[in-house]
Design a protein around this motif. Structure first.
Motif, mmCIF file in Angstrom:
data_model
loop_
_atom_site.group_PDB
_atom_site.id
_atom_site.type_symbol
_atom_site.label_atom_id
_atom_site.label_comp_id
_atom_site.label_asym_id
_atom_site.label_seq_id
_atom_site.Cartn_x
_atom_site.Cartn_y
_atom_site.Cartn_z
ATOM 1 N N GLU A 15 -2.497 -10.731 13.578
ATOM 2 C CA GLU A 15 -3.221 -10.227 12.417
ATOM 3 C C GLU A 15 -4.359 -9.259 13.011
ATOM 4 O O GLU A 15 -4.612 -8.169 12.363
ATOM 5 N N GLU A 16 -4.911 -9.541 14.159
ATOM 6 C CA GLU A 16 -5.856 -8.552 14.625
ATOM 7 C C GLU A 16 -5.393 -7.446 14.973
ATOM 8 O O GLU A 16 -6.073 -6.165 14.878
ATOM 9 N N THR A 17 -4.165 -7.001 15.286
ATOM 10 C CA THR A 17 -3.489 -5.587 15.651
ATOM 11 C C THR A 17 -3.147 -4.988 14.456
ATOM 12 O O THR A 17 -2.796 -3.825 14.453
ATOM 13 N N ALA A 18 -3.106 -5.777 13.546
ATOM 14 C CA ALA A 18 -2.518 -5.051 12.181
ATOM 15 C C ALA A 18 -3.457 -4.186 11.648
ATOM 16 O O ALA A 18 -4.720 -4.293 11.683
ATOM 17 N N ALA A 19 -2.877 -2.668 11.491
ATOM 18 C CA ALA A 19 -3.686 -1.648 11.544
ATOM 19 C C ALA A 19 -4.704 -1.396 10.229
ATOM 20 O O ALA A 19 -5.649 -0.759 10.187
ATOM 21 N N GLY A 20 -4.066 -1.896 8.966
ATOM 22 C CA GLY A 20 -4.755 -1.723 7.712
ATOM 23 C C GLY A 20 -4.149 -0.780 6.513
ATOM 24 O O GLY A 20 -3.254 0.049 6.983
ATOM 25 N N THR A 21 -4.237 -1.083 5.542
ATOM 26 C CA THR A 21 -3.558 -0.648 4.310
ATOM 27 C C THR A 21 -4.744 0.242 3.236
ATOM 28 O O THR A 21 -5.757 -0.589 3.257
ATOM 29 N N VAL A 22 -4.339 0.932 2.312
ATOM 30 C CA VAL A 22 -5.320 1.612 1.531
ATOM 31 C C VAL A 22 -4.614 1.576 0.112
ATOM 32 O O VAL A 22 -3.536 1.692 -0.010
ATOM 33 N N PHE A 23 -5.340 1.944 -0.673
ATOM 34 C CA PHE A 23 -5.139 2.369 -2.301
ATOM 35 C C PHE A 23 -5.837 3.626 -2.427
ATOM 36 O O PHE A 23 -7.051 3.701 -2.103
ATOM 37 N N VAL A 43 -2.534 8.218 -11.515
ATOM 38 C CA VAL A 43 -1.654 7.976 -10.176
ATOM 39 C C VAL A 43 -2.361 7.103 -9.220
ATOM 40 O O VAL A 43 -3.339 7.677 -8.798
ATOM 41 N N CYS A 44 -1.720 6.164 -8.781
ATOM 42 C CA CYS A 44 -2.508 5.311 -7.450
ATOM 43 C C CYS A 44 -1.318 5.523 -6.368
ATOM 44 O O CYS A 44 -0.034 5.517 -6.851
ATOM 45 N N ALA A 45 -1.434 5.364 -5.169
ATOM 46 C CA ALA A 45 -0.654 5.124 -4.008
ATOM 47 C C ALA A 45 -1.157 4.049 -3.141
ATOM 48 O O ALA A 45 -2.420 4.034 -2.956
ATOM 49 N N TRP A 46 -0.332 3.493 -2.876
ATOM 50 C CA TRP A 46 -0.380 2.510 -1.458
ATOM 51 C C TRP A 46 -0.337 3.150 -0.057
ATOM 52 O O TRP A 46 0.832 3.722 -0.139
ATOM 53 N N GLY A 47 -0.930 3.091 0.788
ATOM 54 C CA GLY A 47 -0.663 3.809 1.856
ATOM 55 C C GLY A 47 -0.838 2.598 3.182
ATOM 56 O O GLY A 47 -1.558 1.827 3.161
ATOM 57 N N TRP A 48 -0.091 2.803 4.341
ATOM 58 C CA TRP A 48 0.061 2.127 5.530
ATOM 59 C C TRP A 48 0.405 3.019 6.580
ATOM 60 O O TRP A 48 1.356 3.771 6.588
ATOM 61 N N VAL A 49 -0.392 2.888 7.885
ATOM 62 C CA VAL A 49 -0.117 3.487 9.168
ATOM 63 C C VAL A 49 0.194 2.413 10.016
ATOM 64 O O VAL A 49 -0.909 1.780 10.244
ATOM 65 N N PRO A 50 1.320 1.990 10.418
ATOM 66 C CA PRO A 50 1.428 0.704 11.131
ATOM 67 C C PRO A 50 0.855 0.861 12.720
ATOM 68 O O PRO A 50 0.551 1.848 13.026
ATOM 69 N N THR A 51 0.856 -0.381 13.233
ATOM 70 C CA THR A 51 0.335 -0.268 14.716
ATOM 71 C C THR A 51 1.290 0.446 15.656
ATOM 72 O O THR A 51 2.503 0.462 15.585
ATOM 73 N N ASP A 52 0.634 1.485 16.599
ATOM 74 C CA ASP A 52 1.184 2.481 17.340
ATOM 75 C C ASP A 52 2.252 1.795 18.373
ATOM 76 O O ASP A 52 3.102 2.352 18.514
ATOM 77 N N THR A 53 1.919 0.466 18.918
ATOM 78 C CA THR A 53 2.781 0.057 19.930
ATOM 79 C C THR A 53 4.216 -0.673 19.204
ATOM 80 O O THR A 53 4.995 -1.100 20.117
#
Ligand SMILES: *[C@@H]1O[C@H](CO)[C@@H](O)[C@H](O)[C@H]1NC(C)=O
Length: 289
Positions: free
Chosen positions: A138-146, A193-203
């Protein structure tokens, strides 16, 4: 859930190859909830979970490549954003693992079925691929947005129209996620219009991104709610807060063939939706004119 039980629960999905899927946000108002085959209501839908990587703009923008935008939610169905409060969605690798699939009979606490006991999940020190949530724990999970745009047609929205209004650090992890809403103004009659976004963990996997369309609407705006300002691209600014983009920020678009607003810097890592790109956690209160 016991190990045996969760393995058995997983078996049908292994057969269909769905464990290779990634993640989408599931909620009323999403596009392509039923899938992307006309007339078919697919309880095992994984169309909106695909990562976006090295695509042309028509293909990556709002998941053009999957044709998700061709399958809008029913007339009058919106993701409802209560101003100054919060809203809940489910992050999962397949519709079948949410309350919107199979009558909610295949749920776990996480974004999909797990193959270890709950108290062992995220303890291996390796990237978790099952469910495919691109993080070690959970700690390394990078984060998501709307993000939100005050237009009703997702194809007509431009990057500067689409402002990140809420950020949740340390997601994707649990299935249920609550996002805070700032004092957004009301939407046009056909919704925003909404959008969900995620950029995952780089490793944990290729440096890709997620962008998923919703029809949304705002309720309970305060009388003095101000318009959302045009959004500017975020920039890498970890450890240098004065170098961050101030105010309304665009979503992160990177590693595509065209239309990038962030130049990927492998030395700095994936452009996360957190301090790395100057996103504070929670409601974004500084996005207004
Ligand atoms: C999805 O399928 C259900 C059940 O068949 C149907 O009632 C609903 O209208 C469909 N949604 C869309 C957007 O087609």
């Amino acid at each position: 859930m016991s190990k045996i039980y969760s393995l058995i629960a997983l078996l049908p999905f292994i057969q269909f190859g769905l464990v290779n899927a990634h993640v989408a946000a599931w909620a009323k108002g999403m596009y392509c909830l039923n899938g992307t085959r006309p007339g078919i209501d697919d309880q095992d839908n994984s169309a909106p979970v695909q990562p976006l990587f090295e695509l042309s703009k028509n293909d990556w923008w709002m998941q053009g490549i999957t044709k998700c935008m061709d399958f809008p939610p029913p007339q009058g169905t919106f993701l409802t954003l209560p101003a100054n409060r919060d809203f809940k969605v489910e992050l999962a690798t397949n519709r079948g693992f949410t309350t919107l699939g199979w009558g909610g009979t295949r749920l776990t606490k996480f974004a999909g079925p797990i193959n270890v006991p709950e108290d062992q999940f995220g303890k291996s020190g390796k990237c978790i691929t099952d469910p495919n949530i691109h993080t070690i724990n959970e700690e390394t999970a990078a984060g998501t947005v709307f993000a939100i745009a005050y237009k009703s047609d997702p194809r007509a929205v431009q990057p500067e129209d689409l402002t990140v209004f809420t950020v949740k650090y340390h997601t994707v992890w649990y299935r249920e996620v609550t996002y805070d809403v700032p004092d957004l103004p009301e939407c046009p009659p056909d919704g925003c219009v909404c959008a969900w976004g995620w950029v995952p963990t780089d490793t944990c996997g290729e440096p890709n991104m997620y962008m998923q369309p919703f029809k949304c609407t705002v309720t309970g705006s305060s009388p003095n709610a101000r318009p959302v300002a045009p959004a500017k691209p975020p920039v890498y600014c970890e450890g240098n807060p004065s170098g961050c983009t101030a105010g309304a920020k665009q979503m992160v678009f990177y590693n595509q063939l065209e239309g990038n607003n962030v130049q990927y810097d492998s030395a700095k890592g994936n452009p996360y939706y957190n301090e790395r790109m100057g996103f504070k956690e929670g409601r974004q209160a500084d996005i207004f004119t």
